[in-house]
Design a protein around this motif. Sequence first.
Motif, PDB file in Angstrom:
ATOM      1  N   ALA A 149      14.333  15.575  33.025  1.00 41.33           N
ATOM      2  CA  ALA A 149      15.266  16.354  33.835  1.00 41.33           C
ATOM      3  C   ALA A 149      16.654  15.731  33.775  1.00 41.33           C
ATOM      4  O   ALA A 149      16.822  14.530  33.556  1.00 41.33           O
ATOM      5  N   ALA A 150      17.676  16.561  33.981  1.00 39.89           N
ATOM      6  CA  ALA A 150      19.057  16.080  33.877  1.00 39.89           C
ATOM      7  C   ALA A 150      19.341  14.973  34.886  1.00 39.89           C
ATOM      8  O   ALA A 150      20.002  13.987  34.582  1.00 39.89           O
ATOM      9  N   THR A 151      18.827  15.130  36.097  1.00 44.08           N
ATOM     10  CA  THR A 151      19.027  14.123  37.137  1.00 44.08           C
ATOM     11  C   THR A 151      17.682  13.814  37.770  1.00 44.08           C
ATOM     12  O   THR A 151      17.314  14.381  38.804  1.00 44.08           O
ATOM     13  N   PRO A 152      16.897  12.948  37.171  1.00 43.86           N
ATOM     14  CA  PRO A 152      15.584  12.651  37.727  1.00 43.86           C
ATOM     15  C   PRO A 152      15.705  12.055  39.127  1.00 43.86           C
ATOM     16  O   PRO A 152      16.487  11.126  39.346  1.00 43.86           O
ATOM     17  N   PRO A 153      14.960  12.595  40.101  1.00 42.07           N
ATOM     18  CA  PRO A 153      15.086  12.127  41.481  1.00 42.07           C
ATOM     19  C   PRO A 153      14.512  10.737  41.695  1.00 42.07           C
ATOM     20  O   PRO A 153      14.874  10.058  42.643  1.00 42.07           O
ATOM     21  N   VAL A 154      13.604  10.301  40.839  1.00 47.11           N
ATOM     22  CA  VAL A 154      12.967   8.998  40.975  1.00 47.11           C
ATOM     23  C   VAL A 154      12.902   8.353  39.599  1.00 47.11           C
ATOM     24  O   VAL A 154      12.630   9.024  38.605  1.00 47.11           O
ATOM     25  N   ASP A 155      13.179   7.051  39.539  1.00 49.21           N
ATOM     26  CA  ASP A 155      13.110   6.327  38.275  1.00 49.21           C
ATOM     27  C   ASP A 155      11.647   6.020  37.972  1.00 49.21           C
ATOM     28  O   ASP A 155      11.077   5.058  38.498  1.00 49.21           O
ATOM     29  N   LEU A 156      11.038   6.822  37.122  1.00 50.96           N
ATOM     30  CA  LEU A 156       9.625   6.668  36.811  1.00 50.96           C
ATOM     31  C   LEU A 156       9.362   5.533  35.824  1.00 50.96           C
ATOM     32  O   LEU A 156       8.211   5.228  35.544  1.00 50.96           O
ATOM     33  N   TYR A 157      10.426   4.937  35.311  1.00 46.56           N
ATOM     34  CA  TYR A 157      10.265   3.782  34.433  1.00 46.56           C
ATOM     35  C   TYR A 157      10.334   2.467  35.199  1.00 46.56           C
ATOM     36  O   TYR A 157      10.231   1.386  34.606  1.00 46.56           O
ATOM     37  N   ASP A 158      10.522   2.555  36.500  1.00 45.20           N
ATOM     38  CA  ASP A 158      10.538   1.364  37.349  1.00 45.20           C
ATOM     39  C   ASP A 158       9.133   1.143  37.896  1.00 45.20           C
ATOM     40  O   ASP A 158       8.603   1.973  38.640  1.00 45.20           O
ATOM     41  N   LEU A 159       8.505   0.025  37.543  1.00 47.17           N
ATOM     42  CA  LEU A 159       7.113  -0.214  37.896  1.00 47.17           C
ATOM     43  C   LEU A 159       6.908  -0.283  39.399  1.00 47.17           C
ATOM     44  O   LEU A 159       5.937   0.285  39.926  1.00 47.17           O
ATOM     45  N   SER A 160       7.772  -0.960  40.112  1.00 46.58           N
ATOM     46  CA  SER A 160       7.586  -1.102  41.560  1.00 46.58           C
ATOM     47  C   SER A 160       7.664   0.247  42.261  1.00 46.58           C
ATOM     48  O   SER A 160       6.892   0.529  43.190  1.00 46.58           O
ATOM     49  N   THR A 161       8.591   1.096  41.814  1.00 49.16           N
ATOM     50  CA  THR A 161       8.705   2.436  42.397  1.00 49.16           C
ATOM     51  C   THR A 161       7.436   3.245  42.156  1.00 49.16           C
ATOM     52  O   THR A 161       6.927   3.914  43.054  1.00 49.16           O
ATOM     53  N   CYS A 162       6.922   3.176  40.940  1.00 48.52           N
ATOM     54  CA  CYS A 162       5.719   3.938  40.603  1.00 48.52           C
ATOM     55  C   CYS A 162       4.485   3.396  41.312  1.00 48.52           C
ATOM     56  O   CYS A 162       3.598   4.169  41.705  1.00 48.52           O
ATOM     57  N   LEU A 163       4.413   2.085  41.480  1.00 48.63           N
ATOM     58  CA  LEU A 163       3.295   1.517  42.232  1.00 48.63           C
ATOM     59  C   LEU A 163       3.303   2.005  43.672  1.00 48.63           C
ATOM     60  O   LEU A 163       2.255   2.312  44.254  1.00 48.63           O
ATOM     61  N   THR A 164       4.501   2.101  44.261  1.00 49.44           N
ATOM     62  CA  THR A 164       4.618   2.616  45.625  1.00 49.44           C
ATOM     63  C   THR A 164       4.192   4.071  45.694  1.00 49.44           C
ATOM     64  O   THR A 164       3.440   4.482  46.588  1.00 49.44           O
ATOM     65  N   LEU A 165       4.659   4.886  44.734  1.00 47.54           N
ATOM     66  CA  LEU A 165       4.265   6.295  44.695  1.00 47.54           C
ATOM     67  C   LEU A 165       2.767   6.445  44.488  1.00 47.54           C
ATOM     68  O   LEU A 165       2.109   7.284  45.118  1.00 47.54           O
ATOM     69  N   PHE A 166       2.209   5.621  43.626  1.00 45.57           N
ATOM     70  CA  PHE A 166       0.806   5.754  43.247  1.00 45.57           C
ATOM     71  C   PHE A 166      -0.133   5.370  44.391  1.00 45.57           C
ATOM     72  O   PHE A 166      -1.125   6.053  44.639  1.00 45.57           O
ATOM     73  N   PHE A 167       0.185   4.290  45.075  1.00 46.46           N
ATOM     74  CA  PHE A 167      -0.732   3.784  46.095  1.00 46.46           C
ATOM     75  C   PHE A 167      -0.378   4.214  47.519  1.00 46.46           C
ATOM     76  O   PHE A 167      -1.255   4.241  48.384  1.00 46.46           O
TER      77      PHE A 167
END
Length: 354
Positions: free
Chosen positions: A146-164
């Motif tokens: 997406a042109a302006t991704p709302p969340v940095d999905l390449y950031d591990l800590s962010t994705c761990l928070t989203l995932f768990f």
Amino acid sequence: MLLMLSSPHAHGGDTIRVMMLTVILALLPAAAVSVYLFGWLALLLILLCMAASLATEAVCLKLMGKPLSTLLDNSAALTGLLLALTLPALTPWWMAVLGSIFAIVLGKQIYGGIGYNIFNPALSARVILLISFPLQMTSWLVPMSAATPPVDLYDLSTCLTLFFAGPDALKSSLDAISMASPLGHVKTEWTLGVPVEGALAAYNYSYLNAFLGFETGSIGETSVLALLIGGVFLLARHSITWHIPFSYLATVALLAALFNAIDPAHFAPPMFHLFAGGLMLCAFFMATDPVSSPVTPLGQIVFGVGCGVLTWSIRSFGGYPEGAMFSVLLMNCAVPLIDHYCRPRVYGHDGRRV
């Protein structure tokens, strides 16, 4: 005296382990694209589903007194990978584990293990999750394309928070990081009186983006190109035949073209149907499951046509935007009947009743 022996007369060299590994390799392009689009979330989903499927298989084998060496046939790992690729990127970790347990226990081991299941295990679990948790299973994350991704999905800590912990842990509403799939958007807009062409224009839909994978959807179904690469690999390896994928896709395209010509405001064009949802994933990797599909070429064509009719019908008239998963499972029920009426003539038999 001439001794007549039944076929096969030679062993092709393939084993269950090799066959399963071949399918896993064919899915790697789709898995790679999913990681590119959804970052660490996709990788976490894939790894957790595969690990949970292997762990569940080990527990089942232990309880049934079977050797744990069966884990080395790669079937549980393939089931976990297929399940992960059918899930949205925002699927919580506990749902991924629960789905893996469903796939192995209810989709496979309850029937006696590999070779005895009547339904595709991964699809069975996916449908159970969809019916049980419709909100989570229809929350499609905006990919990193997406042109302006709302969340940095390449950031591990962010994705761990989203995932768990889920999206609320980032103090962001679900609507801020997700959007409807193309199939869901078209169906919703149609109920509001918006024609298909207008709905696609409002969605800013692009066939090129859909072909490459830059659309919302389950992590492994977005890229038609990646799935075609895997499908061609399976065909070249003779792991599958053309009968089911071709008849499945051709039926959907034919019905879509026919009804789009009659009423283009209501019925989407064939290219949209071919590129949208889980059609390609089901056509090459789910419907071709050798255990839960017919054994004869004619039976496979009948099976593929049935899947195509059901997929297009559910998408066009049903309550769910997507029909590919349901169509394969419904046609799995018909496999014994298809095999009964599409049996080849026994060698040396003249067809007369005896």
